[in-house]
Enzyme design. Sequence first.
Site, PDB file in Angstrom:
ATOM      1  N   LEU A  19       2.961   0.014   8.923  1.00  0.00           N
ATOM      2  CA  LEU A  19       1.742   0.548   9.531  1.00  0.00           C
ATOM      3  C   LEU A  19       0.802  -0.567   9.983  1.00  0.00           C
ATOM      4  O   LEU A  19       0.161  -0.460  11.030  1.00  0.00           O
ATOM      5  CB  LEU A  19       1.014   1.472   8.548  1.00  0.00           C
ATOM      6  CG  LEU A  19       1.813   2.681   8.031  1.00  0.00           C
ATOM      7  CD1 LEU A  19       0.924   3.585   7.195  1.00  0.00           C
ATOM      8  CD2 LEU A  19       2.412   3.457   9.187  1.00  0.00           C
ATOM      9  N   ASP A  38      -0.831 -11.504   5.447  1.00  0.00           N
ATOM     10  CA  ASP A  38       0.244 -10.869   4.672  1.00  0.00           C
ATOM     11  C   ASP A  38       0.688 -11.803   3.558  1.00  0.00           C
ATOM     12  O   ASP A  38       0.642 -13.027   3.695  1.00  0.00           O
ATOM     13  CB  ASP A  38       1.440 -10.529   5.576  1.00  0.00           C
ATOM     14  CG  ASP A  38       2.292  -9.409   4.997  1.00  0.00           C
ATOM     15  OD1 ASP A  38       2.174  -8.260   5.488  1.00  0.00           O
ATOM     16  OD2 ASP A  38       3.056  -9.659   4.039  1.00  0.00           O
ATOM     17  N   ASP A  63      -2.749 -13.246  -0.131  1.00  0.00           N
ATOM     18  CA  ASP A  63      -2.537 -12.249  -1.176  1.00  0.00           C
ATOM     19  C   ASP A  63      -3.868 -11.525  -1.358  1.00  0.00           C
ATOM     20  O   ASP A  63      -4.853 -12.136  -1.780  1.00  0.00           O
ATOM     21  CB  ASP A  63      -2.115 -12.943  -2.480  1.00  0.00           C
ATOM     22  CG  ASP A  63      -1.917 -11.957  -3.619  1.00  0.00           C
ATOM     23  OD1 ASP A  63      -2.312 -10.772  -3.484  1.00  0.00           O
ATOM     24  OD2 ASP A  63      -1.379 -12.380  -4.662  1.00  0.00           O
ATOM     25  N   VAL A  64      -3.900 -10.243  -1.047  1.00  0.00           N
ATOM     26  CA  VAL A  64      -5.190  -9.531  -1.047  1.00  0.00           C
ATOM     27  C   VAL A  64      -5.806  -9.398  -2.440  1.00  0.00           C
ATOM     28  O   VAL A  64      -6.979  -9.046  -2.562  1.00  0.00           O
ATOM     29  CB  VAL A  64      -5.093  -8.121  -0.400  1.00  0.00           C
ATOM     30  CG1 VAL A  64      -4.761  -8.223   1.074  1.00  0.00           C
ATOM     31  CG2 VAL A  64      -4.104  -7.231  -1.153  1.00  0.00           C
ATOM     32  N   SER A 143      -4.113   7.420   1.169  1.00  0.00           N
ATOM     33  CA  SER A 143      -2.859   8.166   1.340  1.00  0.00           C
ATOM     34  C   SER A 143      -3.100   9.597   0.891  1.00  0.00           C
ATOM     35  O   SER A 143      -3.957   9.844   0.025  1.00  0.00           O
ATOM     36  CB  SER A 143      -1.759   7.545   0.465  1.00  0.00           C
ATOM     37  OG  SER A 143      -0.697   8.463   0.284  1.00  0.00           O
ATOM     38  N   TYR A 156      -0.255   4.887  -7.997  1.00  0.00           N
ATOM     39  CA  TYR A 156      -0.554   4.890  -6.552  1.00  0.00           C
ATOM     40  C   TYR A 156      -1.593   5.965  -6.206  1.00  0.00           C
ATOM     41  O   TYR A 156      -2.522   5.708  -5.423  1.00  0.00           O
ATOM     42  CB  TYR A 156       0.765   5.137  -5.822  1.00  0.00           C
ATOM     43  CG  TYR A 156       0.740   5.047  -4.321  1.00  0.00           C
ATOM     44  CD1 TYR A 156       0.794   3.805  -3.671  1.00  0.00           C
ATOM     45  CD2 TYR A 156       0.722   6.198  -3.536  1.00  0.00           C
ATOM     46  CE1 TYR A 156       0.812   3.738  -2.282  1.00  0.00           C
ATOM     47  CE2 TYR A 156       0.741   6.134  -2.156  1.00  0.00           C
ATOM     48  CZ  TYR A 156       0.788   4.893  -1.526  1.00  0.00           C
ATOM     49  OH  TYR A 156       0.811   4.829  -0.158  1.00  0.00           O
ATOM     50  N   LYS A 160      -5.171   5.228  -4.529  1.00  0.00           N
ATOM     51  CA  LYS A 160      -5.502   5.768  -3.203  1.00  0.00           C
ATOM     52  C   LYS A 160      -6.712   6.706  -3.268  1.00  0.00           C
ATOM     53  O   LYS A 160      -7.468   6.800  -2.284  1.00  0.00           O
ATOM     54  CB  LYS A 160      -4.285   6.461  -2.598  1.00  0.00           C
ATOM     55  CG  LYS A 160      -3.145   5.500  -2.230  1.00  0.00           C
ATOM     56  CD  LYS A 160      -3.609   4.377  -1.321  1.00  0.00           C
ATOM     57  CE  LYS A 160      -2.478   3.715  -0.550  1.00  0.00           C
ATOM     58  NZ  LYS A 160      -2.956   2.546   0.229  1.00  0.00           N
TER      59      LYS A 160
HETATM   60  N1  NAD Z   1       4.433   4.695   4.959  1.00  0.00           N
HETATM   61  C1  NAD Z   1       3.774   5.754   4.543  1.00  0.00           C
HETATM   62  O1  NAD Z   1       4.270   6.870   4.631  1.00  0.00           O
HETATM   63  C2  NAD Z   1       2.397   5.629   3.991  1.00  0.00           C
HETATM   64  C3  NAD Z   1       1.702   6.797   3.706  1.00  0.00           C
HETATM   65  C4  NAD Z   1       0.409   6.712   3.211  1.00  0.00           C
HETATM   66  C5  NAD Z   1      -0.169   5.475   3.007  1.00  0.00           C
HETATM   67  N2  NAD Z   1       0.536   4.350   3.268  1.00  0.00           N
HETATM   68  C6  NAD Z   1      -0.129   3.080   3.035  1.00  0.00           C
HETATM   69  O2  NAD Z   1      -0.123   2.325   4.235  1.00  0.00           O
HETATM   70  C7  NAD Z   1      -0.119   0.932   3.914  1.00  0.00           C
HETATM   71  C8  NAD Z   1       1.041   0.248   4.614  1.00  0.00           C
HETATM   72  O3  NAD Z   1       2.242   0.841   4.167  1.00  0.00           O
HETATM   73  P1  NAD Z   1       3.640   0.605   4.898  1.00  0.00           P
HETATM   74  O4  NAD Z   1       4.381   1.883   4.795  1.00  0.00           O
HETATM   75  O5  NAD Z   1       3.428  -0.013   6.216  1.00  0.00           O
HETATM   76  O6  NAD Z   1       4.302  -0.436   3.888  1.00  0.00           O
HETATM   77  P2  NAD Z   1       5.278  -1.693   4.156  1.00  0.00           P
HETATM   78  O7  NAD Z   1       5.929  -1.934   2.853  1.00  0.00           O
HETATM   79  O8  NAD Z   1       6.116  -1.455   5.368  1.00  0.00           O
HETATM   80  O9  NAD Z   1       4.247  -2.878   4.491  1.00  0.00           O
HETATM   81  C9  NAD Z   1       3.317  -3.306   3.526  1.00  0.00           C
HETATM   82  C10 NAD Z   1       2.919  -4.738   3.842  1.00  0.00           C
HETATM   83  O10 NAD Z   1       1.969  -5.163   2.848  1.00  0.00           O
HETATM   84  C11 NAD Z   1       2.305  -6.480   2.462  1.00  0.00           C
HETATM   85  N3  NAD Z   1       1.763  -6.760   1.127  1.00  0.00           N
HETATM   86  C12 NAD Z   1       2.196  -6.285  -0.065  1.00  0.00           C
HETATM   87  N4  NAD Z   1       1.456  -6.797  -1.070  1.00  0.00           N
HETATM   88  C13 NAD Z   1       0.530  -7.602  -0.502  1.00  0.00           C
HETATM   89  C14 NAD Z   1      -0.507  -8.418  -1.016  1.00  0.00           C
HETATM   90  N5  NAD Z   1      -0.750  -8.519  -2.331  1.00  0.00           N
HETATM   91  N6  NAD Z   1      -1.266  -9.134  -0.139  1.00  0.00           N
HETATM   92  C15 NAD Z   1      -1.018  -9.056   1.197  1.00  0.00           C
HETATM   93  N7  NAD Z   1      -0.044  -8.311   1.730  1.00  0.00           N
HETATM   94  C16 NAD Z   1       0.726  -7.592   0.889  1.00  0.00           C
HETATM   95  C17 NAD Z   1       3.809  -6.535   2.519  1.00  0.00           C
HETATM   96  O11 NAD Z   1       4.300  -7.880   2.592  1.00  0.00           O
HETATM   97  C18 NAD Z   1       4.090  -5.712   3.777  1.00  0.00           C
HETATM   98  O12 NAD Z   1       4.097  -6.541   4.938  1.00  0.00           O
HETATM   99  C19 NAD Z   1      -0.064   0.843   2.392  1.00  0.00           C
HETATM  100  O13 NAD Z   1      -1.375   0.722   1.870  1.00  0.00           O
HETATM  101  C20 NAD Z   1       0.514   2.183   2.010  1.00  0.00           C
HETATM  102  O14 NAD Z   1       0.185   2.536   0.702  1.00  0.00           O
HETATM  103  C21 NAD Z   1       1.816   4.395   3.762  1.00  0.00           C
END
Ligand code: NAD
Length: 248
Positions: A19, A38, A63-64, A143, A156, A160
């Site tokens: 995302l 990232d 690292d966030v 989420s 989680y 969220k």
């Molecule tokens: N995919 C879904 O269906 C969905 C639904 C609701 C919410 N979300 C939320 O959307 C966001 C993105 O999810 P996604 O599906 O793209 O996940 P993803 O796993 O594809 O990407 C997540 C990214 O975050 C990075 N990351 C992880 N820990 C980190 C840290 N400590 N510091 C910096 N970067 C870090 C990872 O390296 C990765 O590039 C997340 O917050 C997730 O909870 C996703």
Amino acid sequence: MTSLLAGRTAVITGGANGLGFAIAQAFFAQGANVVLGDLDGAAADAAAARLGPEARAQGVACDVTSEDDVDRLLTFATSAFGRLDVMVNNAGVTRDKTMRKMSLDDFEFVIDVHLRGTWLGTRAAAALMRDQGQGGSIINMSSISGKVGNPGQTNYSAAKAGIVGLTKAAAKEVGFAGVRVNALQPGIIETAMTQKLTDEVRAARLADVPLGRFGQPSEVAQAALFLASDMSSYLTGITLEISGGRNI
Ligand SMILES: NC(=O)c1ccc[n+]([C@@H]2O[C@H](COP(=O)([O-])OP(=O)(O)OC[C@H]3O[C@@H](n4cnc5c(N)ncnc54)[C@H](O)[C@@H]3O)[C@@H](O)[C@H]2O)c1
């Protein structure tokens, strides 16, 4: 359509994949300078290069959960592009297990990345935007799991839901300065994170989606673009669901 973010600078955490990267693509296409923070710095660089050859896309290792890293990320953005207009606190992880199997470490790890990470990003971005005196938009990634609670996601779902409270409180603190703080609440979107779900869980979740399909990252990105741009100039403290109608 005119360029909604021409000349503006956006920082997106977790921007190398999923995302975050889709949001970066949408912002970049609308003229923004984009900084992808990232955990995986090489992936952030590669993702920035995929956006385009222009210097207006940059990757930074961050690292966030680290206060220093988050400060460095924003300093990089303002040094490179002169200002910060949009901050997307998107980085996220899952460690799904029922409570019988979930360790304290599993709980704290997920809370830290989402809640501590979002708080650090919101605090730092809001301070910068206030100092700049020209407002700004902060977008926090919640989420649907935080609204309804998913079994196997006590960590989680708590994180969220916490992001929604954080977003509302921050919106009240910084609204006077024209800084808007909003949250996105995606349902199931096709990314690496959701590839991990079992077929059984996917089928059960799909049955609850009136639109009858899971979402695409670009559909979340369009909602993020709306919140980032002046199209949402009178919106703050809201949580926008992008779930195909799931759990309405
Ligand atoms: N995919 C879904 O269906 C969905 C639904 C609701 C919410 N979300 C939320 O959307 C966001 C993105 O999810 P996604 O599906 O793209 O996940 P993803 O796993 O594809 O990407 C997540 C990214 O975050 C990075 N990351 C992880 N820990 C980190 C840290 N400590 N510091 C910096 N970067 C870090 C990872 O390296 C990765 O590039 C997340 O917050 C997730 O909870 C996703």
